[in-house]
Design a protein around this motif. Structure first.
Motif, PDB file in Angstrom:
ATOM      1  N   GLU A 157      73.173  20.259  27.416  1.00 36.53           N
ATOM      2  CA  GLU A 157      73.273  18.979  28.100  1.00 36.53           C
ATOM      3  C   GLU A 157      73.968  17.940  27.294  1.00 36.53           C
ATOM      4  OE1 GLU A 157      69.728  17.602  30.917  1.00 36.53           O
ATOM      5  OE2 GLU A 157      68.836  18.071  28.926  1.00 36.53           O
ATOM      6  N   HIS A 174      75.172  13.926  26.734  1.00 36.75           N
ATOM      7  CA  HIS A 174      74.768  12.491  26.974  1.00 36.75           C
ATOM      8  C   HIS A 174      75.595  11.812  26.493  1.00 36.75           C
ATOM      9  CE1 HIS A 174      70.415  14.008  27.601  1.00 36.75           C
ATOM     10  NE2 HIS A 174      71.006  14.930  26.679  1.00 36.75           N
ATOM     11  N   SER A 193      76.732   7.715  25.025  1.00 37.77           N
ATOM     12  CA  SER A 193      76.024   6.466  24.555  1.00 37.77           C
ATOM     13  C   SER A 193      77.285   5.133  24.264  1.00 37.77           C
ATOM     14  CB  SER A 193      75.456   6.592  23.394  1.00 37.77           C
ATOM     15  OG  SER A 193      74.878   5.402  22.862  1.00 37.77           O
ATOM     16  N   THR A 238      74.407  12.659  36.598  1.00 36.11           N
ATOM     17  CA  THR A 238      74.291  14.201  36.793  1.00 36.11           C
ATOM     18  C   THR A 238      74.278  14.689  38.045  1.00 36.11           C
ATOM     19  OG1 THR A 238      72.916  14.130  34.758  1.00 36.11           O
ATOM     20  CG2 THR A 238      73.022  16.107  36.096  1.00 36.11           C
ATOM     21  N   SER A 251      69.226   8.413  26.425  1.00 35.17           N
ATOM     22  CA  SER A 251      68.968   8.183  27.895  1.00 35.17           C
ATOM     23  C   SER A 251      67.645   8.059  28.224  1.00 35.17           C
ATOM     24  CB  SER A 251      69.895   9.087  28.919  1.00 35.17           C
ATOM     25  OG  SER A 251      69.201  10.198  28.533  1.00 35.17           O
ATOM     26  N   ALA A 256      66.353  11.747  28.148  1.00 34.21           N
ATOM     27  CA  ALA A 256      66.147  12.291  26.884  1.00 34.21           C
ATOM     28  C   ALA A 256      64.982  11.833  26.309  1.00 34.21           C
ATOM     29  CB  ALA A 256      67.394  12.196  26.140  1.00 34.21           C
TER      30      ALA A 256
END
Length: 717
Positions: free
Chosen positions: A490, A492, A494, A507, A622, A625
């Motif tokens: 995955e 992510h 930021s 997503t 996130s 997460a």
């Protein structure tokens, strides 16, 4: 095996170009019957018009004229310099036997509205609807119906456009059903033959258009050559909408140039459905064929927006349409030059090219509700992989979405390291074309819009040498892909909240773990340790003992390939079995807890590190997460608690053993101390005394036992 994780990055969706109206509703000021040359009152002239000698002349700007009726003798002329609105309403004008033009508007600016079914047919040197250099013709369909026009040119005239020795003027087709046929040497829509450079531009925004070029000419574009002269060139051609079918003649392109150096102008296809068919000597889109001169038609400079090009199949898809050249010589080229001619530049660009080449400072979604630009100062976005590995990219105000995609792609490929797994490191972040699973972006160090065409020893173009590096996009959308399956792969993002909101990260495909069938053997003895089991992910929990977990490569025995058709990474099992060895080192500690052999105690400590607890890649970048981190932390706490309980049990047992050993040691020491501290003389005296007393007692007992025996002996006497 699952396909890759995909993240959708949307931007600038609200700036799609509004379609141009295909119909126009005007009220006529005068209605003229072309057969009689009279208006409704029977007059043969009026404001801005007159009829005489079979010629209807319109020379007044302002009024709207409706022309109706059918004739084979009369014709229409719009005087040069005139700006006129004309409605053709079920009109049929044929000058095939008179050597004249059915509808002549050379030098005029005409807005033509089609109502009902209309036919224009000219002869010899003229176009069916003649709008030569210096003219402007704009065609609409009448509101409330789909008006039609069938225009046929004479021997040297286009269906719509130029006549002999003349290129067309500016043509704009917005609506209606239009069929245009050029004469032998003329295009369907465009120029007439011989020697004129194309200065007029052809723009098609809508409608249904069919254009058939004459034997030497293009369907849409240039005219042919006569008696070895240079063919008529085409002006610029733009197709923005509608349904277009363009068929080149025997020596002309479907769209573009014609025979004998009949050069194709710049061609831009940005919408609609276009099908262009070249001849055996002309390209589907591009240049025509050389007949008697040294050069063939030069290929057009072609720009395809919202399209793609496939060299293997020779098909160019343009706004949903195709361009094909038929087999035979260099004319088999689908796009580019005609036989013997050089190719122009071929550019396949993303849809809304002008928008996607804007800097992000020019894109409205990068401004918040207060008008503050998200990248006033350089902004850094950090990309995290599921295991915590990260890479940052910095965006600037003058970045385009292409450069943004390139930076993200390189960060994933080379910073995080996905490029080591995939055969193509250029597809982790791409610009796509808006169709299901057909996104792609090819980043190269060379000009991404260049086309290269080489030549053989005879100077003929070699079609197979065309190399296209092109972008396609998803109507202002980026796709970010992972090459590692499952949660580990995955990605992510930021960074600055306004910037992330501008990118619109979301997503569009959830991750799925790979499944493996695992069997464990003792590598030394071959003994089966664990029956075959199915493992989801890349960790085998408690496979050998409860205290041992085995983590392996998440792509073990998996081949990753890029699917050019679906524009996705595919994950497939390799043939055979993947074998790996795990060397186990005993880290236990044995303590001697007794005086004798075998009186010992073994202590085993489980690894308690951030890696073994799964905390080394913990992410909170996130909400999802962070929520997953709660479970990971709970599991880590459980493991630590279990280890603490085990260590407590070890401690209790050792403390009990220590207590027992301490008691035994105390007793032994006391006994030893008594032995070491005894008074030997006193003890010997006491020993002697006790010995005398014991001997005296024994003697007395013996005497006591003898007396009865004496008495008995006397009695027996």
């Amino acid at each position: 095996m699952q396909k890759s994780n995909i993240m959708d990055v949307a931007y600038d969706r609200e700036v799609e170009i509004a379609p141009i109206a295909s119909t126009l509703n005007l009220t006529p000021d005068v209605i003229i019957d072309i057969n009689t040359g009279q208006d409704a009152s029977g007059a043969t002239s009026g404001t801005g018009w007159s009829f005489s000698g079979g010629l209807l002349t319109i020379d007044g700007s302002g009024p709207t004229y409706k022309i109706t009726g059918s004739t084979t003798a009369n014709r229409v002329v719009v005087a040069a310099g005139t700006t006129a609105n004309i409605i053709l309403s079920n009109a049929s004008i044929s000058s095939s036997n008179s050597g004249n033009c059915a509808f002549d508007m050379n030098g005029a600016d005409v807005t033509l509205i089609l109502e009902g079914s209309n036919t224009l047919s000219s002869s010899f040197y003229h176009a069916g609807l003649e709008a030569q250099v210096g003219s402007k013709l704009t065609i609409y369909s009448a509101t409330g119906g789909q008006g039609t026009l069938d225009a046929t040119g004479g021997l040297d005239g286009a269906g719509i456009g130029g006549g002999l020795n003349s290129a067309c003027g500016d043509l704009v087709l917005n609506g209606g059903v239009i069929t245009a046929r050029g004469g032998v040497y003329a295009s369907g829509i465009g120029s007439g033959p011989s020697g004129y450079n194309g200065v007029g531009n052809i723009t098609i925004n809508g409608g249904t258009v069919t254009a058939n070029g004459g034997d030497h000419a293009a369907g849409i574009g240039g005219g042919g050559n006569i008696a070895g002269t240079v063919g008529g060139s085409s002006g610029n051609i733009a197709i923005n909408g509608g349904t277009i079918t363009a068929n080149g003649g025997n020596q002309g392109a479907g769209i573009g140039g014609a025979s004998n150096n009949g050069t194709g102008g710049n061609i831009t296809i940005s919408g609609g459905t276009t099908t262009a068919t070249g001849s055996n000597g002309g390209a589907g889109i591009g240049g025509g064929k050389n007949v008697s001169g040294p050069d063939g038609g030069r290929g057009a400079d072609v720009t395809v927006i919202n399209g793609s090009y496939n060299l293997q199949t020779g098909i160019i898809t343009a706004g949903g349409g195709t361009a094909r050249g038929i087999s035979g010589g260099a004319g088999a080229e689908m796009i580019g030059a005609g036989a013997g001619g050089p190719s122009g530049t071929i550019r396949v660009e993303p849809g809304a090219m002008l928008r996607t080449l804007k800097t992000i400072a020019e894109i409205s979604t990068f401004y918040n509700a207060n008008g503050v630009f998200a990248v006033r100062d350089p902004q850094t976005i950090t990309i995290y992989q599921g295991d915590g590995k990260s890479m940052s990219v910095t965006l600037y105000a003058d970045d385009t979405m292409y450069s943004v995609a390139k930076k993200i792609n390189d960060a994933i490929a080379f910073g995080i390291g996905y490029g080591a797994y995939a055969e193509n490191a250029a597809n982790f972040c791409t610009i796509s074309d808006g169709h299901d699973n057909t996104s792609e972006s090819i980043f190269t160090t060379s000009d991404p819009y260049s086309s290269y065409l080489s030549y053989d020893a005879n100077g003929n173009a070699v079609a197979d040498s065309i190399t296209l590096n092109y972008y396609k996009h998803y109507y202002a959308t980026m796709l970010v892909r992972s090459a590692i399956p499952g949660a580990l792969g995955e990605l992510h993002f930021s960074g600055n909240e306004d910037l992330l909101n501008a990118l619109g990260l979301s997503t569009i495909q959830q991750p799925r773990e790979s499944e493996f069938s695992v069997t464990i053997y003792d590598a030394h003895s071959g003994k089966l340790i664990n029956e075959t089991q199915t493992v989801s992910g890349n960790i085998i929990y408690g496979a050998i003992t409860d205290n041992i977990d085995v983590k392996f490569d998440p792509l073990a025995n998996i081949n990753i390939s890029w699917n050019e058709k679906t524009k996705r990474y595919n994950f497939n099992s390799a043939n055979g079995t993947y074998t790996t060895f795990v060397h186990l080192a005993d880290n236990s500690t044995t303590l001697q807890i007794g005086a004798n052999e075998g009186e010992d105690f073994t202590v085993l400590f489980t690894e308690i590190t951030s890696y073994s607890l799964g905390l080394d890649g913990l992410l909170t970048v996130s909400r999802e997460a962070a929520a997953r981190a709660i479970t990971i932390i709970d599991n880590a706490i459980d493991k630590v608690s279990t280890q603490r309980a085990t260590l407590g049990a070890y401690q209790n047992r050792l403390e009990h053993t220590i207590t027992n050993l301490t008691t035994a040691s105390t007793n032994t020491t006391a006994a030893e101390s008594r032995i070491r501290d005894a008074d030997m003389s006193k003890e010997m005296l006491n020993f002697t005394r006790l010995q005398i007393l014991m001997q005296s007692g024994t003697s007395m007992l013996a005497q006591a036992n003898q007396l009865p025996q004496t008495v008995i002996s006397l009695i027996r006497g």
